[in-house]
Design a protein around this motif. Sequence first.
Motif, short mmCIF file in Angstrom:
data_model
loop_
_atom_site.label_atom_id
_atom_site.label_comp_id
_atom_site.label_asym_id
_atom_site.label_seq_id
_atom_site.Cartn_x
_atom_site.Cartn_y
_atom_site.Cartn_z
N ARG A 156 0.83 -1.21 0.00
CA ARG A 156 0.00 0.00 0.00
C ARG A 156 0.87 1.26 0.00
NH1 ARG A 156 -5.14 1.33 2.10
NH2 ARG A 156 -5.37 -0.82 2.77
N GLU A 202 -7.81 -0.84 -1.11
CA GLU A 202 -7.70 -2.23 -0.69
C GLU A 202 -6.53 -2.90 -1.40
OE1 GLU A 202 -10.76 -6.00 -0.28
OE2 GLU A 202 -11.03 -4.63 -1.94
N ARG A 231 -5.05 -6.88 -2.11
CA ARG A 231 -5.21 -8.34 -2.02
C ARG A 231 -3.94 -8.98 -2.55
NH1 ARG A 231 -11.39 -9.86 -3.57
NH2 ARG A 231 -12.35 -8.39 -2.13
#
Length: 99
Positions: A39, A52, A54
Motif C-alpha cells: 500500500r 484495498e 489483495r
Amino acid sequence: MDHSQVIVRPVVSEKSYVLAETGKYTFRVHPDAHKTQIRQAVEALFDVHVVEVRTISVKSKPKRRGTISGRTRSWKKAIVQVRAGETIQIFQSLEGLQT
C-alpha cells in the motif's frame, strides 16, 4: 525495504486490463512484502490513494522441455484497488500497445 524493491513490475494480461478498467491494478511484488508495504509503495510511486490490497502467492507449475523436466518460479501477486476517479498511468500507456 525500499518502495522500488516492493513493486517488481506490473502484470500484463487480459485479466489485468479488465480489472484496470474498474480501478484495480495488478503488480508482481517482492515475496516478503506484506500488504502495508505494498500500500505504501503504490501510494508513494504512483501518487494515488489505495483502498484495498489483495495478495496471492502464485505457485510454481511443472514444465517439460523434451526429456528435461523442471518447474517454473513461484511469485507473489498483488491486486491493488485505488480510490474512485484515480488511475495509474502506467496501465493507460500499455493499453495503446495492445492491438
